[in-house]
Design a protein around this motif. Structure first.
Motif, short mmCIF file in Angstrom:
data_model
loop_
_atom_site.label_atom_id
_atom_site.label_comp_id
_atom_site.label_asym_id
_atom_site.label_seq_id
_atom_site.Cartn_x
_atom_site.Cartn_y
_atom_site.Cartn_z
N GLY A 251 0.81 -1.21 0.00
CA GLY A 251 0.00 0.00 0.00
C GLY A 251 0.84 1.26 0.00
N GLY A 252 1.95 1.26 0.76
CA GLY A 252 2.82 2.42 0.79
C GLY A 252 3.47 2.71 -0.55
N ILE A 253 3.90 1.67 -1.24
CA ILE A 253 4.51 1.85 -2.57
C ILE A 253 3.48 2.42 -3.54
CG2 ILE A 253 5.50 0.62 -4.54
CD1 ILE A 253 6.74 -1.33 -2.49
N SER A 254 2.27 1.89 -3.49
CA SER A 254 1.22 2.38 -4.38
C SER A 254 0.92 3.85 -4.11
CB SER A 254 -0.05 1.53 -4.19
OG SER A 254 -1.08 1.94 -5.05
N VAL A 255 0.86 4.23 -2.84
CA VAL A 255 0.57 5.62 -2.48
C VAL A 255 1.62 6.57 -3.03
CG1 VAL A 255 0.58 7.22 -0.53
CG2 VAL A 255 -0.86 5.21 -0.46
N GLN A 256 2.89 6.18 -2.93
CA GLN A 256 3.96 7.10 -3.36
C GLN A 256 3.94 7.32 -4.87
OE1 GLN A 256 5.53 8.94 -1.33
NE2 GLN A 256 4.59 7.85 0.39
N PHE A 257 3.71 6.28 -5.64
CA PHE A 257 3.62 6.46 -7.08
C PHE A 257 2.35 7.25 -7.45
CE2 PHE A 257 6.77 3.10 -7.15
CZ PHE A 257 7.58 3.49 -8.20
N GLY A 258 1.27 6.99 -6.74
CA GLY A 258 0.06 7.77 -6.97
C GLY A 258 0.23 9.23 -6.59
N GLY A 259 0.97 9.49 -5.51
CA GLY A 259 1.23 10.87 -5.11
C GLY A 259 2.05 11.63 -6.14
N ALA A 260 3.05 10.95 -6.70
CA ALA A 260 3.85 11.60 -7.74
C ALA A 260 3.00 11.96 -8.95
CB ALA A 260 5.00 10.68 -8.14
N LEU B 177 -6.83 4.96 -8.29
CA LEU B 177 -6.47 3.55 -8.15
C LEU B 177 -5.20 3.38 -7.33
CD1 LEU B 177 -7.25 2.23 -11.75
CD2 LEU B 177 -8.50 1.71 -9.65
N LEU B 178 -4.18 4.19 -7.64
CA LEU B 178 -2.89 4.05 -6.97
C LEU B 178 -2.90 4.59 -5.55
CD1 LEU B 178 -0.44 5.01 -9.88
CD2 LEU B 178 -0.75 2.74 -8.86
N SER B 179 -3.59 5.71 -5.34
CA SER B 179 -3.50 6.39 -4.04
C SER B 179 -4.67 6.11 -3.12
CB SER B 179 -3.40 7.91 -4.26
OG SER B 179 -2.20 8.24 -4.92
N SER B 180 -5.76 5.53 -3.62
CA SER B 180 -6.93 5.31 -2.78
C SER B 180 -7.39 3.85 -2.79
CB SER B 180 -8.09 6.22 -3.21
OG SER B 180 -7.77 7.57 -3.01
N VAL B 181 -7.79 3.34 -3.96
CA VAL B 181 -8.40 2.01 -4.02
C VAL B 181 -7.45 0.93 -3.50
CG1 VAL B 181 -9.39 0.25 -5.51
CG2 VAL B 181 -9.90 2.67 -5.93
N LEU B 182 -6.25 0.85 -4.08
CA LEU B 182 -5.31 -0.19 -3.67
C LEU B 182 -4.81 -0.01 -2.24
CD1 LEU B 182 -3.25 -0.78 -6.95
CD2 LEU B 182 -4.94 -2.29 -5.91
N PRO B 183 -4.21 1.15 -1.90
CA PRO B 183 -3.64 1.24 -0.55
C PRO B 183 -4.67 1.20 0.56
CG PRO B 183 -3.55 3.37 -1.67
CD PRO B 183 -3.94 2.36 -2.70
N TYR B 184 -5.83 1.85 0.39
CA TYR B 184 -6.82 1.84 1.46
C TYR B 184 -7.36 0.44 1.69
CZ TYR B 184 -6.91 6.97 1.29
OH TYR B 184 -6.58 8.28 1.34
N THR B 185 -7.56 -0.31 0.60
CA THR B 185 -8.04 -1.68 0.75
C THR B 185 -6.99 -2.54 1.46
OG1 THR B 185 -9.34 -1.49 -1.28
CG2 THR B 185 -8.86 -3.72 -0.49
N LEU B 186 -5.73 -2.41 1.05
CA LEU B 186 -4.67 -3.19 1.67
C LEU B 186 -4.50 -2.83 3.14
CD1 LEU B 186 -2.00 -3.09 -1.19
CD2 LEU B 186 -3.52 -4.98 -0.58
#
Length: 320
Positions: free
Chosen positions: A44-53, A239-248
């Motif tokens: 989830g952390g990796i997904s958030v960082q790429f989504g944030g960028a 998808l990168l910053s909400s759906v994937l990390p929040y679910t995980l």
């Protein structure tokens, strides 16, 4: 946030975990899968960082409120369609928990993107993570977790260059506010996971957050939100910053206490710095490398402490 409410979330939320499916049965969206809780948090952390960028590149098109509105709306649509949560059979307390979770989610996102609109992403993430670190101290009943939190806090400040005096004060305030709401998000994510199966509660809370923030996004961005490119980028950010990390994270909180999860959140600045080095070619100084090592050591220590505590609970006492 009171110490009592924080401490109540430190208990592992195994009672609400979804029953195991029979061998060979297809897994539904939101099932834990093969990843352990620590792996879920890291993914989830990796997904958030790429989504944030990606979100930073979208801000010139829609502004911070517009980006948040797109992110929450797209994420809510995806989760509602995939999860198809039941609307009946829930108590008033269940709906109150979902509403509070959605409010915390909307506030956390809104404050964070207002922060990164004024200060660099690295310091913003570093300041934001102070919220979960504070939660780790309040939620834990063991003195050793305060040591891990202190070690992670030292690493966070080293990663931020040892100080934030040159940053825009308004941006710093928004980042600290986002950190406080992140701590609230952790608490209500755990409670939602105990009350709703799979990711149903997350889908409902995301819908609440989207409905709350959409008027702000429309007011700030107007028709720019209808641009096809903006919509596509906003959906990718969702998808990168909400759906994937929040679910995980919701799944992880069913098997990790809030105190351990909060310290694992201190990995966020380290993940951001590592992604900058690997993807953007940004070199790391010795101070930044030392900071990453401290944060990772604190996270490993927190996990080992929790694992040891779990083994002590399940191992039988030898007979005399």
């Amino acid at each position: 946030m009171t110490a009592a409410s924080s401490a109540s979330t430190s208990r592992t939320a195994t009672s609400a975990a979804t029953p195991a499916a029979p061998p060979g049965a297809p897994r539904r969206f939101g099932s834990p899968g093969s990843l352990g809780p620590v792996g879920l948090v890291l993914a989830g952390g990796i997904s958030v960082q790429f989504g944030g960028a990606l979100a930073v590149t979208l801000m010139p098109r829609a502004g911070a409120p517009g980006v948040v509105a797109l992110r929450l709306l797209a994420a809510a649509i995806v989760l509602l369609v995939v999860c198809r949560p039941r609307l009946r059979g829930h108590s008033r307390a269940d709906w109150g928990t979902v509403a509070a979770f959605g409010i915390a989610m909307a506030a956390m996102n809104g404050l964070f993107y207002e922060a990164v609109a004024r200060i660099p992403l690295g310091p913003a993430v570093t300041l934001e993570v102070l919220g979960p670190l504070a939660l780790s101290v309040l939620a834990s009943r063991r003195a050793i977790n305060a040591v891990w939190a202190g070690l992670a806090l030292l690493g966070v400040f080293l990663l931020g260059g040892g100080g934030f005096s040159d940053l825009d004060p308004t941006g710093v305030g928004f980042a600290l506010g986002a950190g406080a709401m992140w701590a609230v998000y952790i608490l209500f994510s755990a409670r939602t996971g105990r009350r709703f199966p799979r990711a149903d509660g997350l889908a409902l809370a995301m819908a609440v957050a989207a409905l709350l923030f959409l008027p702000l996004g429309i007011t700030a961005a107007g028709t720019r939100l209808l641009n096809p490119t903006t919509v596509a980028l906003g959906s990718a950010v969702a998808l990168l910053s909400s759906v994937l990390p929040y679910t995980l994270e919701l799944l992880a909180l069913r098997r990790l206490p809030a105190s351990t999860f909060a310290i694992l959140m201190s990995l966020e600045p380290a993940i951001a710095a590592t992604a900058g080095f690997l993807v953007l070619g940004q070199s790391l100084s010795w101070t930044e490398a030392a900071a990453i090592a401290l944060v990772i050591a604190a996270s490993i220590g927190a996990v080992r402490t929790q694992v040891g505590r779990g083994r002590a609970r399940v191992e039988p006492v030898p007979e005399a």
